[in-house]
Design a protein around this motif. Structure first.
Motif, PDB file in Angstrom:
ATOM      1  N   UNK A   1       0.842  -1.191   0.000  1.00 24.99           N
ATOM      2  CA  UNK A   1       0.000   0.000   0.000  1.00 24.99           C
ATOM      3  C   UNK A   1       0.876   1.239   0.000  1.00 24.99           C
ATOM      4  N   UNK A   2       0.247   2.396  -0.119  1.00 19.89           N
ATOM      5  CA  UNK A   2       0.943   3.666   0.041  1.00 19.89           C
ATOM      6  C   UNK A   2       0.010   4.618   0.769  1.00 19.89           C
ATOM      7  N   UNK A   3       0.308   5.892   0.743  1.00 17.91           N
ATOM      8  CA  UNK A   3      -0.496   6.850   1.492  1.00 17.91           C
ATOM      9  C   UNK A   3      -1.955   6.876   1.044  1.00 17.91           C
ATOM     10  N   UNK A   4      -2.224   6.477  -0.200  1.00 15.61           N
ATOM     11  CA  UNK A   4      -3.593   6.459  -0.704  1.00 15.61           C
ATOM     12  C   UNK A   4      -4.469   5.459   0.042  1.00 15.61           C
ATOM     13  N   UNK A   5      -3.848   4.495   0.717  1.00 17.10           N
ATOM     14  CA  UNK A   5      -4.649   3.517   1.463  1.00 17.10           C
ATOM     15  C   UNK A   5      -5.415   4.182   2.604  1.00 17.10           C
TER      16      UNK A   5
ATOM     17  N   UNK B   1      -9.457  12.171   4.531  1.00 20.95           N
ATOM     18  CA  UNK B   1     -10.495  13.152   4.180  1.00 20.95           C
ATOM     19  C   UNK B   1     -11.397  13.463   5.372  1.00 20.95           C
ATOM     20  N   UNK B   2     -11.826  12.434   6.093  1.00 24.83           N
ATOM     21  CA  UNK B   2     -12.700  12.634   7.245  1.00 24.83           C
ATOM     22  C   UNK B   2     -12.004  13.417   8.346  1.00 24.83           C
ATOM     23  N   UNK B   3     -10.740  13.094   8.605  1.00 24.02           N
ATOM     24  CA  UNK B   3      -9.999  13.800   9.649  1.00 24.02           C
ATOM     25  C   UNK B   3      -9.779  15.268   9.275  1.00 24.02           C
ATOM     26  N   UNK B   4      -9.457  15.525   8.020  1.00 17.51           N
ATOM     27  CA  UNK B   4      -9.288  16.905   7.563  1.00 17.51           C
ATOM     28  C   UNK B   4     -10.600  17.670   7.659  1.00 17.51           C
ATOM     29  N   UNK B   5     -11.697  17.011   7.316  1.00 17.50           N
ATOM     30  CA  UNK B   5     -13.002  17.666   7.395  1.00 17.50           C
ATOM     31  C   UNK B   5     -13.363  18.037   8.834  1.00 17.50           C
ATOM     32  N   UNK B   6     -12.791  17.319   9.800  1.00 17.38           N
ATOM     33  CA  UNK B   6     -13.016  17.628  11.211  1.00 17.38           C
ATOM     34  C   UNK B   6     -12.042  18.680  11.734  1.00 17.38           C
ATOM     35  N   UNK B   7     -11.181  19.168  10.852  1.00 15.42           N
ATOM     36  CA  UNK B   7     -10.259  20.225  11.238  1.00 15.42           C
ATOM     37  C   UNK B   7      -9.026  19.751  11.964  1.00 15.42           C
ATOM     38  N   UNK B   8      -8.722  18.447  11.887  1.00 12.16           N
ATOM     39  CA  UNK B   8      -7.556  17.910  12.571  1.00 12.16           C
ATOM     40  C   UNK B   8      -6.287  18.108  11.739  1.00 12.16           C
ATOM     41  N   UNK B   9      -5.167  18.158  12.429  1.00  7.70           N
ATOM     42  CA  UNK B   9      -3.870  18.259  11.772  1.00  7.70           C
ATOM     43  C   UNK B   9      -3.417  16.837  11.430  1.00  7.70           C
ATOM     44  N   UNK B  10      -3.232  16.549  10.157  1.00  6.98           N
ATOM     45  CA  UNK B  10      -2.957  15.188   9.694  1.00  6.98           C
ATOM     46  C   UNK B  10      -1.726  15.187   8.787  1.00  6.98           C
ATOM     47  N   UNK B  11      -0.915  14.133   8.924  1.00  8.99           N
ATOM     48  CA  UNK B  11       0.194  13.895   8.008  1.00  8.99           C
ATOM     49  C   UNK B  11       0.173  12.420   7.602  1.00  8.99           C
ATOM     50  N   UNK B  12       0.507  12.149   6.339  1.00  9.54           N
ATOM     51  CA  UNK B  12       0.530  10.764   5.843  1.00  9.54           C
ATOM     52  C   UNK B  12       1.839  10.551   5.093  1.00  9.54           C
ATOM     53  N   UNK B  13       2.937  10.334   5.818  1.00  5.84           N
ATOM     54  CA  UNK B  13       4.241  10.217   5.172  1.00  5.84           C
ATOM     55  C   UNK B  13       4.387   8.895   4.411  1.00  5.84           C
ATOM     56  N   UNK B  14       5.205   8.879   3.380  1.00  6.57           N
ATOM     57  CA  UNK B  14       5.487   7.620   2.681  1.00  6.57           C
ATOM     58  C   UNK B  14       6.382   6.730   3.526  1.00  6.57           C
TER      59      UNK B  14
ATOM     60  N   UNK C   1      -5.761   0.382  -6.496  1.00  3.77           N
ATOM     61  CA  UNK C   1      -4.815   0.127  -5.414  1.00  3.77           C
ATOM     62  C   UNK C   1      -3.942  -1.090  -5.719  1.00  3.77           C
ATOM     63  N   UNK C   2      -4.511  -2.080  -6.366  1.00  6.83           N
ATOM     64  CA  UNK C   2      -3.767  -3.307  -6.679  1.00  6.83           C
ATOM     65  C   UNK C   2      -2.596  -3.046  -7.615  1.00  6.83           C
ATOM     66  N   UNK C   3      -2.806  -2.209  -8.626  1.00  9.97           N
ATOM     67  CA  UNK C   3      -1.737  -1.980  -9.603  1.00  9.97           C
ATOM     68  C   UNK C   3      -0.739  -0.938  -9.115  1.00  9.97           C
ATOM     69  N   UNK C   4      -1.073  -0.231  -8.034  1.00  8.62           N
ATOM     70  CA  UNK C   4      -0.163   0.780  -7.504  1.00  8.62           C
ATOM     71  C   UNK C   4       0.440   0.413  -6.173  1.00  8.62           C
ATOM     72  N   UNK C   5       0.345  -0.859  -5.800  1.00  8.46           N
ATOM     73  CA  UNK C   5       0.826  -1.270  -4.474  1.00  8.46           C
ATOM     74  C   UNK C   5       2.338  -1.099  -4.339  1.00  8.46           C
ATOM     75  N   UNK C   6       2.757  -0.803  -3.111  1.00 10.93           N
ATOM     76  CA  UNK C   6       4.183  -0.664  -2.799  1.00 10.93           C
ATOM     77  C   UNK C   6       4.650  -1.972  -2.161  1.00 10.93           C
ATOM     78  N   UNK C   7       5.549  -2.709  -2.810  1.00  6.14           N
ATOM     79  CA  UNK C   7       5.990  -4.001  -2.264  1.00  6.14           C
ATOM     80  C   UNK C   7       6.700  -3.848  -0.923  1.00  6.14           C
TER      81      UNK C   7
END
Length: 237
Positions: free
Chosen positions: A13-17, A23-36, A153-159
């Motif tokens: 997987x990657x950050x898109x997972x 999206x939900x956390x951002x909509x609630x106004x939370x500070x979010x990071x999704x590093x690779x 997601x299947x074709x973009x998976x990170x091994x």
């Protein structure tokens, strides 16, 4: 300063997972990071995450999915980390690898649907990448997810490097940080009993999501957000 939620993806997987949860956390106004996460080495991936956390500023809640659970176990002793949330993940002890923890339980459907490919290492030797068969990915990894999304997601998976699967943790951050665990009860990638065992051993507060596949962040993002909210409330975030 508010607590930053750092979402740590796992193998295949990657950050898109985390996209629906993000999206939900951002909509609630939370500070979010999704590093690779490179998925090259447990100790190396954890060191990179730890350095990332140290530069965020303020306190951090680490949320790790699958292999990301092992990564936050190793990196979560950073001073800025105030809590750990495991999503269908590996809660290791010191001296234990993913392979050792998983080896104590019957194989999931994942074992029969893996693909092994070679990749070059900096020293000129070769490492082994492990990924999920593209045609099996939607059913084994992303059951219950919109089929069109699962295909993308299947074709973009990170091994995941086989090295990361066999490398032992040297730290168990849950010994000093509060933790929460979500069991995907219908997980076909990790035997749910692996999740239950690791969480119980770590003394985590546990939630089971009935019918949840491994990729619970897509199939039931609200359950994930609810658990993150519970953790944030407990750590004063």
């Amino acid at each position: 300063m508010p607590t930053t939620v750092v979402l740590v993806h796992g193998a295949f997987a990657d950050s898109a997972s985390f996209a629906p949860v993000t999206r939900l956390l951002l909509d609630e106004g939370l500070d979010v990071r999704v590093p690779p996460v490179a998925n090259r080495s447990l100790l190396g991936d954890a060191a990179a995450l730890r350095r990332f956390v140290e530069q965020v500023g303020g306190q951090v809640l680490l949320v790790g999915h699958s292999y990301g659970g092992a990564v936050i176990t190793q990196a979560g002793d950073a001073d800025a980390v105030v809590g750990l949330v495991y999503l269908a993940g590996y809660a290791l002890v010191e001296g234990e690898s993913l392979g050792q923890l998983q080896g104590g339980f019957p194989d999931s459907d994942l074992a029969a649907n893996l693909v092994y490919q070679q990749y070059p290492l900096p020293d000129g030797t070769e490492g082994t990448d492990v990924s999920v068969r593209v045609d099996a990915f939607p059913e084994v990894f992303a059951a219950g997810v919109d089929p069109a999304t699962a295909q993308v997601l299947a074709v973009g998976q990170r091994p995941l490097s086989a090295l990361a699967f066999g490398e032992a943790a040297t730290v168990a951050a849950w010994r000093t940080k509060p933790g929460w665990g979500l069991v995907s009860a219908a997980d076909r990638t990790i035997n749910p009993d692996v999740e239950r065992f690791g969480y119980q051993r770590a003394g985590l507060e546990v939630v089971e999501v009935a019918g949840a596949p491994h990729l619970v962040m897509h199939q039931n993002p609200q359950a994930v957000v609810d658990l993150i909210r519970t953790a944030l409330a407990a750590v004063g975030g």
